[in-house]
Write an enzyme that holds these catalytic residues in place. Sequence first.
Site, PDB file in Angstrom:
ATOM      1  N   CYS A 203      86.261-126.103 -21.007  1.00  0.00           N
ATOM      2  CA  CYS A 203      87.314-127.002 -21.107  1.00  0.00           C
ATOM      3  C   CYS A 203      86.701-128.451 -20.868  1.00  0.00           C
ATOM      4  O   CYS A 203      86.282-128.745 -19.634  1.00  0.00           O
ATOM      5  CB  CYS A 203      88.400-126.862 -20.128  1.00  0.00           C
TER       6      CYS A 203
ATOM      7  N   CYS B  84      88.453-130.632 -17.827  1.00  0.00           N
ATOM      8  CA  CYS B  84      88.338-130.109 -16.335  1.00  0.00           C
ATOM      9  C   CYS B  84      87.300-131.024 -15.611  1.00  0.00           C
ATOM     10  O   CYS B  84      86.616-131.934 -16.489  1.00  0.00           O
ATOM     11  CB  CYS B  84      87.771-128.693 -16.025  1.00  0.00           C
TER      12      CYS B  84
ATOM     13  N   HIS C  17      93.445-126.888 -14.204  1.00  0.00           N
ATOM     14  CA  HIS C  17      93.704-126.226 -15.695  1.00  0.00           C
ATOM     15  C   HIS C  17      94.687-125.722 -16.049  1.00  0.00           C
ATOM     16  O   HIS C  17      95.140-125.647 -17.171  1.00  0.00           O
ATOM     17  CB  HIS C  17      92.086-125.262 -15.965  1.00  0.00           C
TER      18      HIS C  17
ATOM     19  N   ASN D  73     101.889-132.871 -26.528  1.00  0.00           N
ATOM     20  CA  ASN D  73     102.192-131.622 -27.160  1.00  0.00           C
ATOM     21  C   ASN D  73     101.717-130.677 -26.104  1.00  0.00           C
ATOM     22  O   ASN D  73     100.582-130.558 -25.439  1.00  0.00           O
ATOM     23  CB  ASN D  73     101.208-131.429 -28.412  1.00  0.00           C
TER      24      ASN D  73
ATOM     25  N   HIS E  42      98.017-132.254 -20.381  1.00  0.00           N
ATOM     26  CA  HIS E  42      97.493-133.620 -20.744  1.00  0.00           C
ATOM     27  C   HIS E  42      98.345-134.019 -21.728  1.00  0.00           C
ATOM     28  O   HIS E  42      99.030-133.373 -22.609  1.00  0.00           O
ATOM     29  CB  HIS E  42      95.929-133.857 -21.255  1.00  0.00           C
TER      30      HIS E  42
END
Lengths: 380, 380
Positions: free
Chosen positions: B63, B66, B148, B188, B201
Amino acid sequence: MADGREIIYYDLPPAPPRAAVDSRDLPLLSVSSELRYNRLLSSWVMYASHRQDRSYLPAQEDCPLCPSRPGHPTEIPEDSYQVVVFENRFPALVHSPAGAGASAGGGTTPGGGGGAVPGPGGGAGAQGLLEGRGSAGRCEVVCYTDDHSASFADLSPQRVDLVISALVDRTQDLLELPGVEQVYCFENRGREIGVTQPHPHGQIYAYPFVTPRTQKMLAAAEEYKRACGGNLFDDQLGAEQEAGTRVIVATANWTAFVPHASRWPYEVHCYPNTRVPDLASLPGAARAELPDVLLDIFGRFARLFDTPAPYISGWHQAPRGRGSEEMALHLEMLTFRRANDKLKYLAGSESGMDAFANDILPEVAAERLRAVGTAGTPGP
Amino acid sequence: MADGREIIYYDLPPAPPRAAVDSRDLPLLSVSSELRYNRLLSSWVMYASHRQDRSYLPAQEDCPLCPSRPGHPTEIPEDSYQVVVFENRFPALVHSPAGAGASAGGGTTPGGGGGAVPGPGGGAGAQGLLEGRGSAGRCEVVCYTDDHSASFADLSPQRVDLVISALVDRTQDLLELPGVEQVYCFENRGREIGVTQPHPHGQIYAYPFVTPRTQKMLAAAEEYKRACGGNLFDDQLGAEQEAGTRVIVATANWTAFVPHASRWPYEVHCYPNTRVPDLASLPGAARAELPDVLLDIFGRFARLFDTPAPYISGWHQAPRGRGSEEMALHLEMLTFRRANDKLKYLAGSESGMDAFANDILPEVAAERLRAVGTAGTPGP
């Protein structure tokens, strides 16, 4: 049909008799549909809660759009058909006396009757902000073939011609219904777009208002005419023909191109070279050429990726009594697939702000659509 | 950051030092972005072909949002963070001297400078129909937490408050960039909406034009003012409060409701009870209450179905130098999931004609959103 819906067969001569009876024990169609005006977005929204439970991707043996077989009655009573049109069992719009009455009077401008904007002038302050009315429209299904596994791109030119004749006929009939302002003939294809029936078919919406998209186009054309004196559609088509870099198909009577400012990964607009307001007004030569032109375009979308691209295609025609001076009949076809394994989603910027971001430049899309054009492309 | 992008940490006091260095060997950010004007739809389209290859749903250990760990440098050099904002590596909009120059001058009306409509008056006939220009904007990522697997609905009120402060700060900073006309802060969430990174996010788009949606709202508000003398947003909020049937959350300073003519299965608009044009203008009491109000709304979307609903949420604020008289700051949040296993797709009618059909009546949606409100709903 058993529940009172209308069904219409279209056949090439010699037309077979179409007398089969719908043997199903269907309850009479009882649906409610409501329109509400979203004043912030200046547009009507259609509500149809009966659609929430519509069938989704049935197995092929349960396909309701295949012809009936002994023991398996479907939406089409006959055991075979060419092109057939019938009222949608799960319509977003219904035609009810109440709805028709509420919208009778014609016109879609503020203060008018059908599709009228609840006038801010109709009341002071917050009056009229929460208005709605009964619906006055109709939704139809157009089955292209009784071959369940075919697609529009697989049809013969003769069959495509018959489909177009059906669309012309239905457009004219539906515009006669009281309250109907605009007819939209379109096709959704592919599981990724939420198609609930894989059997090859299109749809027709007879709206009791002029759609926001058409209003926007007509407003842009009117503004352009005031400023430049010409017709926006004509000048845009001419500019695309002159540039040439985005043209996909050019025949004696038709031009198809990826628009200069397309919003979707692959988007093609197809115009007759001489402007007409609707399908019924096409001159003989353009009408005769149309099946091959459509098969060419649809074939390119079918060959663009590993598997046929999901797509939306739709015919833009002038609404009833409005815009026939400026409006240009054209087909718009798009896919939101942007690569074999990638889709374009309408996320925050598009759904929240109507601001489209496109990863594929129109010239690149046009180049790819030209490159996949050879197989099966009919001659001019 | 290693490729020249800007990164900004937001921390509650006592703010830790943020001196970690981006150790990655990233090529300098070199992206091209282009704007083209779609005259038929009166809107700009953003092109960003470098986005076509952006990473999609990486495994958690890869990711990029992170914090960095030894041997695993990410977009955030620090080994922990609270709220962090940085430029998107795959932006739909970039800020380039050319782009800024092309759009300098302000104003977004025909004939103006930034975001200007290529004037039909600027040339005769087909002139100006195929216009485009360099981009002048910026796309940023807002990470809410270094956890996360969290979501916005899981944040503490203190953390939400910090996120809002970051949005206020970024909105003001970005509006200072030459050529930027409007700032949109949105999120989104969910694989079904095409989210490429599951780490919680949001995003910020600084557009070099006023978006079509905002133009439409401001035009509707101006028309309403001419006809009724009042403010459309105020009167609509008042009408919803009076009707009450679609209200979800009502506090001393905020009202959240499903709009009378909502277009999506579940859609909530949240307004401060006293109108302000943007987040920065919120009075202290409304600002203080906002974290709890947001957590309430987001929590309802999380509990609406078997699994948290995918959603789009976004803040509508007045654009630069325009509309602050009429525009009302508000949040719009929607999900296109209409049942546990069913999505609403934007097919022919929506994508082709902007005519929305909704299977769920706003009052039914409101009732369900009210019913799922008890668990974890903060007190007023």
